[in-house]
Design a protein around this motif. Sequence first.
Motif, mmCIF file in Angstrom:
data_model
loop_
_atom_site.group_PDB
_atom_site.id
_atom_site.type_symbol
_atom_site.label_atom_id
_atom_site.label_comp_id
_atom_site.label_asym_id
_atom_site.label_seq_id
_atom_site.Cartn_x
_atom_site.Cartn_y
_atom_site.Cartn_z
ATOM 1 N N LEU A 1 -50.799 -65.403 92.950
ATOM 2 C CA LEU A 1 -50.715 -64.756 94.225
ATOM 3 C C LEU A 1 -52.170 -64.521 95.622
ATOM 4 N N ILE A 2 -52.849 -65.447 95.604
ATOM 5 C CA ILE A 2 -54.616 -64.938 95.781
ATOM 6 C C ILE A 2 -54.038 -64.948 97.784
ATOM 7 N N CYS A 3 -54.934 -63.649 98.336
ATOM 8 C CA CYS A 3 -55.427 -63.667 99.317
ATOM 9 C C CYS A 3 -56.981 -64.409 99.448
ATOM 10 N N THR A 4 -56.850 -65.336 100.184
ATOM 11 C CA THR A 4 -57.836 -65.884 100.727
ATOM 12 C C THR A 4 -59.114 -65.986 101.829
ATOM 13 N N THR A 5 -58.083 -65.467 102.368
ATOM 14 C CA THR A 5 -58.551 -65.285 103.532
ATOM 15 C C THR A 5 -58.022 -63.482 104.366
ATOM 16 N N PRO A 6 -58.606 -63.409 104.980
ATOM 17 C CA PRO A 6 -57.374 -62.322 105.906
ATOM 18 C C PRO A 6 -56.449 -62.909 106.766
ATOM 19 N N HIS A 7 -55.438 -62.441 106.069
ATOM 20 C CA HIS A 7 -54.084 -63.073 106.546
ATOM 21 C C HIS A 7 -54.146 -63.825 106.224
ATOM 22 N N GLN A 8 -54.085 -64.083 104.996
ATOM 23 C CA GLN A 8 -54.112 -66.181 104.331
ATOM 24 C C GLN A 8 -53.206 -65.191 102.685
ATOM 25 N N PHE A 9 -51.596 -66.217 102.740
ATOM 26 C CA PHE A 9 -51.826 -65.821 100.839
ATOM 27 C C PHE A 9 -51.360 -67.107 100.529
ATOM 28 N N ASP A 10 -52.121 -67.741 99.640
ATOM 29 C CA ASP A 10 -51.595 -69.124 99.050
ATOM 30 C C ASP A 10 -51.141 -68.768 96.738
ATOM 31 N N TYR A 11 -50.493 -69.645 97.289
ATOM 32 C CA TYR A 11 -49.556 -69.170 95.078
ATOM 33 C C TYR A 11 -50.711 -70.932 94.697
ATOM 34 N N ALA A 12 -50.922 -70.124 93.824
ATOM 35 C CA ALA A 12 -51.836 -71.504 93.394
ATOM 36 C C ALA A 12 -51.118 -70.760 91.130
ATOM 37 N N ASP A 13 -51.157 -72.523 90.568
ATOM 38 C CA ASP A 13 -51.453 -72.075 89.160
ATOM 39 C C ASP A 13 -52.521 -71.875 88.901
ATOM 40 N N THR A 14 -52.584 -71.199 88.132
ATOM 41 C CA THR A 14 -54.308 -70.841 87.401
ATOM 42 C C THR A 14 -53.701 -70.721 85.701
ATOM 43 N N THR A 15 -54.649 -71.019 84.938
ATOM 44 C CA THR A 15 -54.875 -70.435 83.679
ATOM 45 C C THR A 15 -55.049 -69.210 82.659
ATOM 46 N N ALA A 16 -53.657 -68.946 82.168
ATOM 47 C CA ALA A 16 -53.484 -67.986 81.781
ATOM 48 C C ALA A 16 -54.522 -67.036 81.368
ATOM 49 N N PRO A 17 -54.906 -66.039 81.019
ATOM 50 C CA PRO A 17 -55.840 -65.042 80.767
ATOM 51 C C PRO A 17 -55.975 -65.354 79.101
ATOM 52 N N VAL A 18 -57.135 -64.893 78.417
ATOM 53 C CA VAL A 18 -56.895 -64.591 76.675
ATOM 54 C C VAL A 18 -57.602 -63.300 76.703
ATOM 55 N N ALA A 19 -57.012 -62.542 75.718
ATOM 56 C CA ALA A 19 -57.569 -61.204 75.885
ATOM 57 C C ALA A 19 -59.156 -61.292 75.108
ATOM 58 N N GLY A 20 -59.949 -60.819 74.957
ATOM 59 C CA GLY A 20 -61.141 -61.005 74.170
ATOM 60 C C GLY A 20 -61.050 -59.214 73.645
ATOM 61 N N ALA A 21 -62.189 -59.348 72.549
ATOM 62 C CA ALA A 21 -62.261 -57.959 71.692
ATOM 63 C C ALA A 21 -62.415 -56.726 72.681
ATOM 64 N N GLY A 22 -61.693 -55.960 72.247
ATOM 65 C CA GLY A 22 -61.292 -54.627 73.274
ATOM 66 C C GLY A 22 -60.420 -54.818 74.578
ATOM 67 N N GLU A 23 -59.768 -55.683 74.287
ATOM 68 C CA GLU A 23 -59.086 -56.261 75.566
ATOM 69 C C GLU A 23 -57.020 -55.999 75.456
ATOM 70 N N THR A 24 -56.714 -55.807 76.102
ATOM 71 C CA THR A 24 -55.053 -56.128 75.720
ATOM 72 C C THR A 24 -54.509 -57.477 76.888
ATOM 73 N N LEU A 25 -53.928 -58.382 76.740
ATOM 74 C CA LEU A 25 -53.425 -58.731 77.242
ATOM 75 C C LEU A 25 -52.258 -58.414 78.109
ATOM 76 N N LEU A 26 -51.681 -58.305 79.251
ATOM 77 C CA LEU A 26 -50.320 -57.431 80.134
ATOM 78 C C LEU A 26 -49.598 -58.955 80.681
ATOM 79 N N LYS A 27 -48.007 -58.876 80.242
ATOM 80 C CA LYS A 27 -47.187 -59.296 80.982
ATOM 81 C C LYS A 27 -46.145 -58.501 81.837
#
Length: 336
Positions: free
Chosen positions: A4-30
Amino acid sequence: MKTLICTTPHQFDYADTTAPVAGAGETLLKIKRIGICGTDLHAFEGTQPFFSYPRILGHELAAEIATTDAEGFTVGEAVTFIPYFYCGECIACRMGKPNCCASIKVCGVHIDGGMREYLTVPSYALVHGEGLSFDELALVEPLAIGAHGVRRAGVAAGEFVLVIGAGPIGLGTMEFAGIAGGKVIAMDINDNRLSFCKEKLKVGFTINPASEDALEKLKLITNGDMPTVVIDATGSLKAINNAFQYLGHGGRYVLIGLQKGDISFNHPEFHKRESTLMSSRNATRADFEHVVASMKNGLVNPATYITHRVQFEEVKNNFESWLHPATGVIKAMVEI
């Protein structure tokens, strides 16, 4: 993944985006829970400082670890995290104050946050769930904001603490001021919020400056001394400027609330009190751990705060209603 993205003030839009991948020193959270806070509401309104669009909101989060390289943490563990990502090198970080890092990146404010199914975070930011529920873990961060302000104020047992603003941050501030031993006075212009303070948080004193003489009532409550700690949690310029007059001699005034303008006060009145004015930004790991321990010990009941609950798919259609006091929202909790 769903996002869910706040595209401009007073506007939300749902989108399908690519799931992130954790790199070194990172944790992937559900992501499991997303608490809605004043920062999110102000961002949606277009009144939040330090903000640009488009932005994925959400920093009051509870999650399950999907992948991690963090020592002592395991896949499947319920966690929250400290959403203030810091550089580790600036003067604030070197002084042990990463909460006000000169290059800070607050998740959901400066960088995209957690209104999505998966999120990567620096592994150093993780906080153990300690057996708390997802609802409870999503409330740790906003409560830590209040706990940090109380710690900044150095609240001592028996002193009067005036907390102005009975929104979620102010309510948490009242709770932790009470835990520190302060005699709490709640001030707000919403009688329903003040009733909540008395009934749910057992705050001993309440004042509505819109219908009462706040100065006279404060004198009465404090036997003429006035509060030695005043904490603003409104972010209202008018409220912030007015509150200088409420401060007792030798007192401390802490600004948790944030607004875009310049504050002003009478120098002689401020000076003769030898007053201390300070801001309180974000929170530290010590504050997060204090909140978790207070929850585990039964000193704070997080369920008190949750008044509205929606599924992730329902956020867009419900969000704007939470801007209106008539909704009666204290804390809206999103399940995902």
